[in-house]
Design a protein around this motif. Structure first.
Motif, PDB file in Angstrom:
ATOM      1  N   ALA A 172      15.591   8.010  16.598  1.00  0.00           N
ATOM      2  CA  ALA A 172      17.103   6.882  16.489  1.00  0.00           C
ATOM      3  C   ALA A 172      16.362   5.332  16.807  1.00  0.00           C
ATOM      4  O   ALA A 172      16.555   4.885  18.145  1.00  0.00           O
ATOM      5  N   MET A 173      15.970   4.541  15.995  1.00  0.00           N
ATOM      6  CA  MET A 173      15.306   3.636  16.247  1.00  0.00           C
ATOM      7  C   MET A 173      17.011   2.464  16.880  1.00  0.00           C
ATOM      8  O   MET A 173      16.392   2.096  17.926  1.00  0.00           O
ATOM      9  N   GLU A 174      17.443   3.232  16.871  1.00  0.00           N
ATOM     10  CA  GLU A 174      18.296   1.941  17.104  1.00  0.00           C
ATOM     11  C   GLU A 174      18.627   2.071  18.600  1.00  0.00           C
ATOM     12  O   GLU A 174      19.500   0.892  19.326  1.00  0.00           O
ATOM     13  N   ASN A 182       9.860   6.974   9.758  1.00  0.00           N
ATOM     14  CA  ASN A 182      11.232   6.714   9.953  1.00  0.00           C
ATOM     15  C   ASN A 182      12.062   5.851   8.681  1.00  0.00           C
ATOM     16  O   ASN A 182      10.940   4.665   9.011  1.00  0.00           O
ATOM     17  N   PRO A 183      13.270   5.845   8.706  1.00  0.00           N
ATOM     18  CA  PRO A 183      13.741   5.378   7.507  1.00  0.00           C
ATOM     19  C   PRO A 183      13.983   3.539   8.445  1.00  0.00           C
ATOM     20  O   PRO A 183      13.824   2.816   7.591  1.00  0.00           O
ATOM     21  N   GLU A 184      14.774   3.595   9.641  1.00  0.00           N
ATOM     22  CA  GLU A 184      15.539   2.609  10.529  1.00  0.00           C
ATOM     23  C   GLU A 184      13.990   1.841  10.625  1.00  0.00           C
ATOM     24  O   GLU A 184      13.342   0.457  10.679  1.00  0.00           O
ATOM     25  N   ALA A 185      12.467   1.965  10.558  1.00  0.00           N
ATOM     26  CA  ALA A 185      11.011   1.840  11.704  1.00  0.00           C
ATOM     27  C   ALA A 185      10.845   1.646   9.713  1.00  0.00           C
ATOM     28  O   ALA A 185      10.105  -0.128  10.361  1.00  0.00           O
ATOM     29  N   CYS A 186      11.293   1.624   8.390  1.00  0.00           N
ATOM     30  CA  CYS A 186       9.887   1.045   7.865  1.00  0.00           C
ATOM     31  C   CYS A 186      10.820  -0.011   7.001  1.00  0.00           C
ATOM     32  O   CYS A 186      10.344  -1.140   6.991  1.00  0.00           O
ATOM     33  N   PHE A 187      12.591  -0.346   7.839  1.00  0.00           N
ATOM     34  CA  PHE A 187      13.454  -1.198   7.156  1.00  0.00           C
ATOM     35  C   PHE A 187      12.915  -2.538   7.418  1.00  0.00           C
ATOM     36  O   PHE A 187      12.514  -3.435   7.567  1.00  0.00           O
TER      37      PHE A 187
END
Length: 253
Positions: free
Chosen positions: A68-70, A95-100
């Motif tokens: 959970a990046m957030e 990790n989708p959030e990290a890629c974003f």
């Protein structure tokens, strides 16, 4: 001496417990921890120090993808170098959030559009709708990528899930537009200090003749459009207009 032996024995017992579990189950358990912990990086560091089996499980890509990046955004302000190292490692794990976040950083802060768009595409492929929205906006400014851009906006709106889609709405876009603007502001916050400003240059020859296009749906907070182009152009004006204070991009569509 007795305390040292006790510590060794304790560590061996944990290793035995890890060995007793199937590898896939162990990795899945660690992945759940990474996704749900309020401090995932600290907890993973503690797990890695317990035994060789846990160390290996914590290093699995599955765990990195779920982290959970957030929950780790505070690290960005405490230790920028460590934060971006973590961001790169998690992006490499998918990790989708990290890629974003990495994709936005590359495009907006480091002006590396090729790698940045690749990261955003990876995030969108992982189901990250804010990344899909930003991709739709950025790719629509490239005339040879507009069909791809419209597909990403369709992904945001869930057009493929509807059997009948004669009218296009921006019901979901209004939500993800705000999330995208917030993300741009966070990534490009230093640009605010430098008075960053982007230019918005629309094509003057484009005019929709449908009187009902872009009209709000009754009392709803979204609009109805006659087609994909009108919807995405409306979103481009809204999105780039809101992020203009944070970036130095010149946008033409």
């Amino acid at each position: 001496m007795m305390m040292a032996r006790s510590a060794v024995a304790k560590k061996k017992s944990r290793s035995a417990l890890a060995v007793a579990l199937p590898r896939e189950l162990l990795v899945d358990i660690v992945g759940i921890l990474a996704a749900s912990s309020p401090q995932p990086m600290a907890d993973l560091c503690n797990l890695r120090s317990t035994c060789k089996d846990m160390y290996g499980a914590c290093k699995e890509r599955h765990v990195g993808r779920r982290l959970a990046m957030e929950k780790e955004r505070g690290m960005k302000w405490r230790d920028t170098v460590a934060y971006f190292a973590m961001l790169k490692n998690l992006a490499d794990a998918g990790n989708p959030e990290a890629c974003f976040t990495l994709g936005l950083t590359l495009v907006l802060a480091r002006h590396n559009e090729q790698q940045g768009l690749a990261c955003l595409e990876q995030a969108a492929a992982g189901g990250h709708k804010t990344a899909a929205y930003v991709l739709g906006m950025l790719l629509y400014t490239l005339k040879d990528r507009r069909d791809v851009a419209k597909r990403y906006i369709g992904q945001v709106e869930g057009d493929l899930m509807r059997k009948v889609a004669t009218e296009k709405t921006n019901r979901e876009c209004t939500k993800y537009r705000q999330l995208a603007v917030n993300a741009v502001r966070e990534v490009a916050w230093k640009g605010m200090e430098n008075g960053g400003q982007s230019g918005l240059v629309p094509e003057e020859e484009y005019r929709c003749t449908n009187a009902r296009c872009g009209v709000p749906e009754d009392w709803a907070d979204y609009d109805v459009f006659c087609g994909d182009d009108c919807r995405i152009r409306h979103e481009c004006v809204q999105f780039f207009g809101q992020v203009s204070r944070y970036t130095t991009l010149t946008i033409q569509f």
